[in-house]
Design a protein around this motif. Sequence first.
Motif, PDB file in Angstrom:
ATOM      1  N   TYR A 126      65.899  35.707  57.399  1.00  0.00           N
ATOM      2  CA  TYR A 126      65.782  34.686  56.360  1.00  0.00           C
ATOM      3  C   TYR A 126      64.559  33.831  56.688  1.00  0.00           C
ATOM      4  O   TYR A 126      64.368  33.436  57.844  1.00  0.00           O
ATOM      5  CB  TYR A 126      67.002  33.761  56.351  1.00  0.00           C
ATOM      6  CG  TYR A 126      68.254  34.352  55.735  1.00  0.00           C
ATOM      7  CD1 TYR A 126      68.328  34.603  54.367  1.00  0.00           C
ATOM      8  CD2 TYR A 126      69.360  34.636  56.514  1.00  0.00           C
ATOM      9  CE1 TYR A 126      69.481  35.135  53.808  1.00  0.00           C
ATOM     10  CE2 TYR A 126      70.520  35.158  55.957  1.00  0.00           C
ATOM     11  CZ  TYR A 126      70.574  35.399  54.597  1.00  0.00           C
ATOM     12  OH  TYR A 126      71.715  35.916  54.040  1.00  0.00           O
ATOM     13  N   VAL A 127      63.755  33.547  55.676  1.00  0.00           N
ATOM     14  CA  VAL A 127      62.620  32.635  55.834  1.00  0.00           C
ATOM     15  C   VAL A 127      63.067  31.246  55.394  1.00  0.00           C
ATOM     16  O   VAL A 127      63.771  31.111  54.391  1.00  0.00           O
ATOM     17  CB  VAL A 127      61.421  33.116  54.975  1.00  0.00           C
ATOM     18  CG1 VAL A 127      60.300  32.091  54.983  1.00  0.00           C
ATOM     19  CG2 VAL A 127      60.936  34.473  55.485  1.00  0.00           C
ATOM     20  N   ARG A 128      62.688  30.220  56.159  1.00  0.00           N
ATOM     21  CA  ARG A 128      63.127  28.857  55.848  1.00  0.00           C
ATOM     22  C   ARG A 128      62.295  28.222  54.738  1.00  0.00           C
ATOM     23  O   ARG A 128      61.087  28.415  54.677  1.00  0.00           O
ATOM     24  CB  ARG A 128      62.982  27.954  57.085  1.00  0.00           C
ATOM     25  CG  ARG A 128      64.053  28.197  58.092  1.00  0.00           C
ATOM     26  CD  ARG A 128      64.220  27.095  59.124  1.00  0.00           C
ATOM     27  NE  ARG A 128      65.019  27.630  60.219  1.00  0.00           N
ATOM     28  CZ  ARG A 128      66.268  28.058  60.095  1.00  0.00           C
ATOM     29  NH1 ARG A 128      66.890  27.982  58.928  1.00  0.00           N
ATOM     30  NH2 ARG A 128      66.920  28.562  61.124  1.00  0.00           N
ATOM     31  N   CYS A 129      62.959  27.456  53.878  1.00  0.00           N
ATOM     32  CA  CYS A 129      62.252  26.640  52.893  1.00  0.00           C
ATOM     33  C   CYS A 129      61.620  25.454  53.609  1.00  0.00           C
ATOM     34  O   CYS A 129      62.199  24.963  54.582  1.00  0.00           O
ATOM     35  CB  CYS A 129      63.216  26.103  51.843  1.00  0.00           C
ATOM     36  SG  CYS A 129      63.815  27.354  50.722  1.00  0.00           S
ATOM     37  N   PRO A 130      60.486  24.907  53.115  1.00  0.00           N
ATOM     38  CA  PRO A 130      59.718  25.429  51.976  1.00  0.00           C
ATOM     39  C   PRO A 130      58.969  26.712  52.345  1.00  0.00           C
ATOM     40  O   PRO A 130      58.511  26.833  53.469  1.00  0.00           O
ATOM     41  CB  PRO A 130      58.738  24.293  51.674  1.00  0.00           C
ATOM     42  CG  PRO A 130      58.610  23.544  52.947  1.00  0.00           C
ATOM     43  CD  PRO A 130      59.914  23.689  53.675  1.00  0.00           C
ATOM     44  N   LEU A 137      65.740  34.031  51.668  1.00  0.00           N
ATOM     45  CA  LEU A 137      65.364  32.628  51.885  1.00  0.00           C
ATOM     46  C   LEU A 137      66.599  31.854  52.331  1.00  0.00           C
ATOM     47  O   LEU A 137      67.715  32.122  51.872  1.00  0.00           O
ATOM     48  CB  LEU A 137      64.868  31.995  50.581  1.00  0.00           C
ATOM     49  CG  LEU A 137      63.386  32.027  50.236  1.00  0.00           C
ATOM     50  CD1 LEU A 137      63.147  31.178  48.983  1.00  0.00           C
ATOM     51  CD2 LEU A 137      62.533  31.518  51.390  1.00  0.00           C
ATOM     52  N   VAL A 138      66.391  30.880  53.218  1.00  0.00           N
ATOM     53  CA  VAL A 138      67.473  29.979  53.593  1.00  0.00           C
ATOM     54  C   VAL A 138      67.016  28.542  53.347  1.00  0.00           C
ATOM     55  O   VAL A 138      65.874  28.183  53.633  1.00  0.00           O
ATOM     56  CB  VAL A 138      67.902  30.185  55.068  1.00  0.00           C
ATOM     57  CG1 VAL A 138      66.745  29.961  56.030  1.00  0.00           C
ATOM     58  CG2 VAL A 138      69.071  29.277  55.433  1.00  0.00           C
ATOM     59  N   ASP A 139      67.906  27.772  52.745  1.00  0.00           N
ATOM     60  CA  ASP A 139      67.678  26.332  52.606  1.00  0.00           C
ATOM     61  C   ASP A 139      68.574  25.663  53.642  1.00  0.00           C
ATOM     62  O   ASP A 139      69.802  25.697  53.535  1.00  0.00           O
ATOM     63  CB  ASP A 139      68.046  25.866  51.198  1.00  0.00           C
ATOM     64  CG  ASP A 139      67.793  24.367  51.018  1.00  0.00           C
ATOM     65  OD1 ASP A 139      67.514  23.680  52.020  1.00  0.00           O
ATOM     66  OD2 ASP A 139      67.878  23.885  49.870  1.00  0.00           O
ATOM     67  N   PRO A 199      74.075  24.611  54.113  1.00  0.00           N
ATOM     68  CA  PRO A 199      73.053  25.662  54.105  1.00  0.00           C
ATOM     69  C   PRO A 199      73.249  26.584  52.913  1.00  0.00           C
ATOM     70  O   PRO A 199      74.359  26.754  52.426  1.00  0.00           O
ATOM     71  CB  PRO A 199      73.297  26.417  55.425  1.00  0.00           C
ATOM     72  CG  PRO A 199      74.676  26.064  55.851  1.00  0.00           C
ATOM     73  CD  PRO A 199      74.986  24.715  55.266  1.00  0.00           C
ATOM     74  N   ASP A 200      72.156  27.151  52.434  1.00  0.00           N
ATOM     75  CA  ASP A 200      72.246  28.038  51.276  1.00  0.00           C
ATOM     76  C   ASP A 200      71.309  29.210  51.489  1.00  0.00           C
ATOM     77  O   ASP A 200      70.307  29.092  52.201  1.00  0.00           O
ATOM     78  CB  ASP A 200      71.905  27.280  49.991  1.00  0.00           C
ATOM     79  CG  ASP A 200      72.748  27.772  48.811  1.00  0.00           C
ATOM     80  OD1 ASP A 200      73.010  28.987  48.733  1.00  0.00           O
ATOM     81  OD2 ASP A 200      73.133  26.938  47.979  1.00  0.00           O
ATOM     82  N   VAL A 201      71.680  30.335  50.890  1.00  0.00           N
ATOM     83  CA  VAL A 201      70.895  31.562  51.086  1.00  0.00           C
ATOM     84  C   VAL A 201      70.684  32.299  49.770  1.00  0.00           C
ATOM     85  O   VAL A 201      71.464  32.151  48.831  1.00  0.00           O
ATOM     86  CB  VAL A 201      71.600  32.529  52.073  1.00  0.00           C
ATOM     87  CG1 VAL A 201      71.621  31.955  53.483  1.00  0.00           C
ATOM     88  CG2 VAL A 201      73.015  32.863  51.605  1.00  0.00           C
ATOM     89  N   VAL A 229      58.834  27.374  47.258  1.00  0.00           N
ATOM     90  CA  VAL A 229      60.233  27.038  47.000  1.00  0.00           C
ATOM     91  C   VAL A 229      60.614  25.962  48.014  1.00  0.00           C
ATOM     92  O   VAL A 229      60.604  26.200  49.222  1.00  0.00           O
ATOM     93  CB  VAL A 229      61.156  28.265  47.164  1.00  0.00           C
ATOM     94  CG1 VAL A 229      62.616  27.865  46.929  1.00  0.00           C
ATOM     95  CG2 VAL A 229      60.750  29.376  46.199  1.00  0.00           C
ATOM     96  N   THR A 230      60.924  24.757  47.505  1.00  0.00           N
ATOM     97  CA  THR A 230      61.209  23.650  48.434  1.00  0.00           C
ATOM     98  C   THR A 230      62.694  23.546  48.771  1.00  0.00           C
ATOM     99  O   THR A 230      63.061  22.946  49.775  1.00  0.00           O
ATOM    100  CB  THR A 230      60.727  22.310  47.845  1.00  0.00           C
ATOM    101  OG1 THR A 230      61.355  22.136  46.570  1.00  0.00           O
ATOM    102  CG2 THR A 230      59.213  22.319  47.667  1.00  0.00           C
ATOM    103  N   GLY A 231      63.541  24.114  47.928  1.00  0.00           N
ATOM    104  CA  GLY A 231      64.984  24.079  48.184  1.00  0.00           C
ATOM    105  C   GLY A 231      65.717  24.734  47.032  1.00  0.00           C
ATOM    106  O   GLY A 231      65.129  24.981  45.980  1.00  0.00           O
ATOM    107  N   PHE A 232      66.985  25.024  47.266  1.00  0.00           N
ATOM    108  CA  PHE A 232      67.753  25.662  46.190  1.00  0.00           C
ATOM    109  C   PHE A 232      69.240  25.503  46.440  1.00  0.00           C
ATOM    110  O   PHE A 232      69.670  25.148  47.539  1.00  0.00           O
ATOM    111  CB  PHE A 232      67.384  27.145  46.057  1.00  0.00           C
ATOM    112  CG  PHE A 232      67.658  27.967  47.274  1.00  0.00           C
ATOM    113  CD1 PHE A 232      68.866  28.622  47.428  1.00  0.00           C
ATOM    114  CD2 PHE A 232      66.705  28.081  48.286  1.00  0.00           C
ATOM    115  CE1 PHE A 232      69.125  29.378  48.557  1.00  0.00           C
ATOM    116  CE2 PHE A 232      66.956  28.834  49.422  1.00  0.00           C
ATOM    117  CZ  PHE A 232      68.172  29.484  49.559  1.00  0.00           C
TER     118      PHE A 232
END
Lengths: 301, 301
Positions: free
Chosen positions: B83-87, B110-112, B117-119, B160-163
């Motif tokens: 997983y790549v971290r935001c942003p 992607l991980v927020d 935490p969200d994926v 992508v800054t967050g989700f």
Amino acid sequence: MTASRLIALDWGSTRLRAFLLGDGGEVLQTRQSNDGAATLKGADQYAAALAALVGDWRADHPEVQLLACGMVGSQYGWREAPYVRCPADAAALAGQVLKLDDSISIIPGLVDDAAQPDVMRGEETQIVGALALNPALADDACLVLPGTHSKWARVKAGRVTGFATHMTGELFALLRQHSVLNRLMPADGSSPASPEAFLKGVDAAREEGALSHQLFAVRTLGLFKQLGPEQLPDYLSGLLIGHELAHELQGSQPRVALIGDPALCARYAQALARFGQPEPLLLDNTAPAGLWALAQTMNLN
Amino acid sequence: MTASRLIALDWGSTRLRAFLLGDGGEVLQTRQSNDGAATLKGADQYAAALAALVGDWRADHPEVQLLACGMVGSQYGWREAPYVRCPADAAALAGQVLKLDDSISIIPGLVDDAAQPDVMRGEETQIVGALALNPALADDACLVLPGTHSKWARVKAGRVTGFATHMTGELFALLRQHSVLNRLMPADGSSPASPEAFLKGVDAAREEGALSHQLFAVRTLGLFKQLGPEQLPDYLSGLLIGHELAHELQGSQPRVALIGDPALCARYAQALARFGQPEPLLLDNTAPAGLWALAQTMNLN
């Protein structure tokens, strides 16, 4: 009629519970079967389920009256009993009882005719029982009946003035058994309780995020090992009960009484404490007391 | 490498979609199978599913590269991609691609890393595609990908800054198929759409009651015939989508773009209008465009 016995039937969707009540309403015998209303179809099946469970009681007491509450009176039940409109008290319920025959009667349900209409069948009888056992509640109280479909009923001056249903227990079962959240959890029933995970879920719900979003945390907290697999069911339970409380505790509240399964009520009591609420009154199944009180109001025995 | 073809794979839980892309990323051919990641186990099954769907494309273009996104890269997938971290932007994703072998690569998720935490896996690629097709969105936009697990992603300055994920589609399916709400509804798929019932559900959600309570209205409105059986699924859909929007539209919002199945996006657009939002941009599946853009960033072809 002055028969000294009453057969009280708490006949819900999944179970039939029968209580042989003696003078003064004391419970002499208790039995139950899995012949819930959801498994039965047609009068013959209902009559057979009843005969199987309490046929001998009826043979021993030929004059005995049977009084039933719950989904047995729904449109899919033995026969449909009416709904009584809120505000309603025991007399209003007793006044609209459905006489199935000379010996069997069914308590009506309650309807709250609000913008979002709401219904209950069975819980109205438990409420009557709770007020009979604890007259102090009749003045002003919030009676909570946790379960598959939790009910929050407001009682004022002896009448149910309104109520709301939350599908909390059903959502838990659906998400536990059928959703993607299931995958990270151990098989049903195999995990020890995790009070910390439960309270962590309650605390998350207190933040008032969207339930549909917060539920996904059951997955991500498991994925990133912030909670162990065995903790996830309790976290899910805490989230769902917490959301129910977050909405129902808005505004000022009278004293809360919890009615029902002791283990489930204990969960709600823990969650209430997390919301800073005073200790609730805890009552086990009050349906027999309610059926006894209604039978007296009806002069049934 | 200057191969003039790319095989783009949108490999989710339930479906494998393959796109043969030509010079400039145009889609030359499209195919799909039901070999989703949820049905496959072990490298052999993944390789076989791939051979069955695009074996002839690979034979025709021996040098072709394959680039995949989605649950194929999950811990239950072919092999786990990071997983790549935001942003994060397209370059960050391209920089952590998982090389499965000389010809197959998997895009990371992607991980927020927020309090909750969200994926996502697959949607990051659709977002890259949306920005490639509509560069104006890159500055400041809210990209919404409705579905089983809807994603609300905020994009600023190309990153992508967050989700946040909402389990809206999964809740709909669970309640539609397995809950007590199912009983009053017609069998799956047999009911014509009811836009009025959908909007009535959206409007109820705008009142911001508890979802667990409002869901019970699907039962009571059916019981009291305020909605017909065939309208109840749309009312349920409106409630769930409305709750998602009620929470995500709090505070000010940049322009919303909807990405995905056109019929589902049309529902979201109707609901957004009910919340007074300006008309959203509507984009169909942008995964092929995203995979093409990422392949270029990687100099893959």
